[in-house]
Scaffold this motif. Structure first.
Motif, PDB file in Angstrom:
ATOM      1  N   VAL A 168      37.940  12.609  58.492  1.00  0.00           N
ATOM      2  CA  VAL A 168      38.688  13.296  59.550  1.00  0.00           C
ATOM      3  C   VAL A 168      39.797  14.085  58.871  1.00  0.00           C
ATOM      4  CG1 VAL A 168      40.144  13.026  61.596  1.00  0.00           C
ATOM      5  CG2 VAL A 168      38.205  11.479  61.235  1.00  0.00           C
ATOM      6  N   VAL A 169      39.969  15.351  59.251  1.00  0.00           N
ATOM      7  CA  VAL A 169      41.013  16.168  58.635  1.00  0.00           C
ATOM      8  C   VAL A 169      41.897  16.784  59.707  1.00  0.00           C
ATOM      9  CG1 VAL A 169      39.596  18.267  58.524  1.00  0.00           C
ATOM     10  CG2 VAL A 169      41.474  17.963  56.902  1.00  0.00           C
ATOM     11  N   ARG A 170      43.175  16.831  59.424  1.00  0.00           N
ATOM     12  CA  ARG A 170      44.129  17.491  60.312  1.00  0.00           C
ATOM     13  C   ARG A 170      43.778  18.970  60.405  1.00  0.00           C
ATOM     14  NH1 ARG A 170      49.776  16.238  61.175  1.00  0.00           N
ATOM     15  NH2 ARG A 170      50.911  18.059  61.988  1.00  0.00           N
ATOM     16  N   SER A 171      43.841  19.541  61.598  1.00  0.00           N
ATOM     17  CA  SER A 171      43.495  20.945  61.800  1.00  0.00           C
ATOM     18  C   SER A 171      44.430  21.864  61.029  1.00  0.00           C
ATOM     19  CB  SER A 171      43.542  21.309  63.286  1.00  0.00           C
ATOM     20  OG  SER A 171      42.417  20.787  63.948  1.00  0.00           O
TER      21      SER A 171
ATOM     22  N   ILE B  99      40.510  17.059  63.514  1.00  0.00           N
ATOM     23  CA  ILE B  99      41.208  16.503  64.669  1.00  0.00           C
ATOM     24  C   ILE B  99      42.370  17.439  65.007  1.00  0.00           C
ATOM     25  CG2 ILE B  99      42.697  15.051  63.204  1.00  0.00           C
ATOM     26  CD1 ILE B  99      42.663  12.929  65.414  1.00  0.00           C
ATOM     27  N   SER B 100      42.656  17.615  66.279  1.00  0.00           N
ATOM     28  CA  SER B 100      43.774  18.480  66.668  1.00  0.00           C
ATOM     29  C   SER B 100      45.066  17.951  66.047  1.00  0.00           C
ATOM     30  CB  SER B 100      43.909  18.530  68.194  1.00  0.00           C
ATOM     31  OG  SER B 100      44.425  17.298  68.693  1.00  0.00           O
ATOM     32  N   THR B 101      46.047  18.826  65.870  1.00  0.00           N
ATOM     33  CA  THR B 101      47.308  18.379  65.270  1.00  0.00           C
ATOM     34  C   THR B 101      48.019  17.360  66.169  1.00  0.00           C
ATOM     35  OG1 THR B 101      48.303  20.409  66.165  1.00  0.00           O
ATOM     36  CG2 THR B 101      47.708  20.403  63.829  1.00  0.00           C
ATOM     37  N   LYS B 102      47.877  17.512  67.463  1.00  0.00           N
ATOM     38  CA  LYS B 102      48.453  16.524  68.373  1.00  0.00           C
ATOM     39  C   LYS B 102      47.783  15.170  68.172  1.00  0.00           C
ATOM     40  CE  LYS B 102      49.493  15.865  73.304  1.00  0.00           C
ATOM     41  NZ  LYS B 102      49.346  16.458  74.667  1.00  0.00           N
TER      42      LYS B 102
END
Length: 468
Positions: free
Chosen positions: A205-208, A236-239
């Motif tokens: 999973v990577v931060r957008s 994954i969305s930053t939120k």
């Protein structure tokens, strides 16, 4: 006393110099005035008789996202071919390109599982381009959070095997140039899956890739390394990234679940689309202006890179409409498959070398349809000083000339001695939309788009007129 000054050798030399310099200066002033008038004419045409925005409307709203190998990409090839056919150019042709055919599949799901604080909660994710899918059941595992590859390697196989690796390095928002912030973060998206797989991870999973905190996941391409297991990967969305990171601080046993059904299919034939104005005096010297026709499938690909495509076609229109007969050959190239393969850019350079074509410069627009601020010029071949002399012609339109470079599609031409350039619009909002479902036609301002087309037409005209 008789004045013999005019018979003095120094006086004679001075008169000869004046006779030689003044007409030359007058000729240069005449050229400068002509250039200013033609440039003004192209700007006026772009702003009062706009076409790029109209073409972008069709590309985004009638065709939509144009992932390489998709029916939409095929429709975009035909649309741009037909548009350039209407412009009265000397020829329009296609270049065959075999492209990867990756498909996203059905609904993507991401979920924080059994958190001590919030229980289970869905978060927004999207598969990364070229990723393998999880299959219908999805995968669930404990999560290890890292900021970079060094942190990952320090954890070692014992702490990573069987888990999902979460890369959570944010943009450095102190960078004024947002592309520098992107460049400082994007390797975790491109190579993170393979680096995690080397240590036995089952998913990534990577931060957008954005400096904004919102709920829109940003897709983008990953590259699997040879002889390393392919594991599924999502952004994954930053939120969502902020939430997941905060929960992991107190709950190291937290699990994450995601499901994707994306997969790679057999390669498909597609095309670069090329429109050409033949040079009247130096037809063998070629100038390329272009953008990439493909886009991600999550949005309409309006800023990335529909804007660059329609601006490049508009360069041909503006030069024709201004009555300019270019001395050198100009090609507008719609490159295919920049996003997840760069096949179009590589194929164009390969054919240029194979056909022994002499390209002198290439200008790409692949940074959004915002207000143009500069044109970056690569100085590998010491041509920047020549181009910099034209700075005063761009100054009235708020465009600077500076050392820089071009986009990915024209990069392969550098090995052939080609000076590459890139349009640099105001980039502060670009990564709000980049690779997301919000990259849509309504986010593009028509005036800003047309100003970019006129700036590109100006540079192409000067290159065609004076060469390098």
């Amino acid at each position: 006393m008789k004045n013999n000054y005019c018979n003095h050798p120094k006086a004679i030399l001075l008169l000869l110099l004046m006779w030689w310099v003044v007409p030359g200066q007058a000729q240069n002033n005449k050229k400068s005035t002509k250039d200013q008038q033609l440039i003004r004419k192209m700007y006026d045409l772009s702003l009062t008789q706009p076409k790029a925005y109209e073409w972008l409307d069709f590309l985004c709203n009638k065709i939509g996202g144009r992932l390489a190998g998709s029916p939409q990409a095929a429709a975009a090839v035909e649309f741009t071919r037909q548009v350039m056919d209407t412009l009265g150019v000397d020829r329009v042709f296609l270049q065959d390109v075999m492209v990867p055919h990756w498909v996203r599949g059905d609904k993507e799901i991401g979920k924080i599982v059994n958190s001590q604080k919030i229980g289970s909660q869905e978060v927004r994710v999207c598969a990364l381009g070229n990723s393998v899918g999880t299959g219908g059941q999805g995968i669930a595992a404990e999560v290890v959070e890292v900021k970079n590859f060094d942190e990952l390697r320090k954890l070692g196989k014992g702490l990573v095997q069987g888990k999902i690796v979460f890369f959570n390095r944010p943009f450095d928002n102190t960078k004024i140039a947002t592309f520098r912030a992107y460049g400082g973060a994007v390797n975790q998206r491109g190579s993170g899956a393979s680096e995690a797989a080397k240590l036995g991870a089952i998913g990534m999973v990577v931060r957008s890739m954005t400096g904004r905190i919102d709920d829109y996941p940003h897709t983008g391409s990953l590259r699997y390394q040879l002889n390393v297991p392919k594991i599924p990967a999502v952004a994954i969305s930053t939120k969502g990234a902020e939430l997941l990171s905060s929960l992991l601080k107190d709950d190291r046993k937290l699990k994450f679940y995601f499901r994707t059904t994306c997969k790679m299919l057999k390669e498909k034939k597609s095309y670069n689309v090329v429109g050409e104005l033949k040079g009247t005096q130096y037809p063998d010297e070629i100038i390329v202006v272009g953008g990439h026709l493909d886009s991600w499938d999550t949005g309409d690909g309006a800023h990335d890179d529909g804007a660059g495509v329609v601006q490049s076609m508009d360069v041909l229109r503006l030069i024709k409409a201004a009555g300019i007969k270019p001395k050198r050959t100009i090609r507008a190239v719609m490159f295919m498959n920049e996003e997840n393969g760069l096949r179009g850019g590589r194929k164009y350079a390969e054919l240029a070398a194979q056909n022994k074509e002499k390209h002198i410069a290439a200008l790409e627009s692949d940074a959004g349809g915002f207000s143009p601020r500069a044109i970056g010029i690569n100085n590998d071949f010491k041509k920047f000083a020549k181009v910099q002399k034209w700075a005063k012609l761009f100054a009235p339109y708020g465009v600077q000339l500076r050392q820089g470079g071009g986009g990915a599609d024209i990069g392969p031409l550098r090995t052939q001695g080609v000076t590459i350039m890139g349009l640099s619009p105001d980039g502060q909002r670009y990564f709000d939309y980049h690779h997301t479902e919000t990259d849509t036609f309504d986010k593009v301002n028509p005036r800003e788009l047309q100003l970019g087309a006129a700036a590109m037409a100006t540079m192409v005209y000067l290159l065609a007129e004076y060469g390098l």
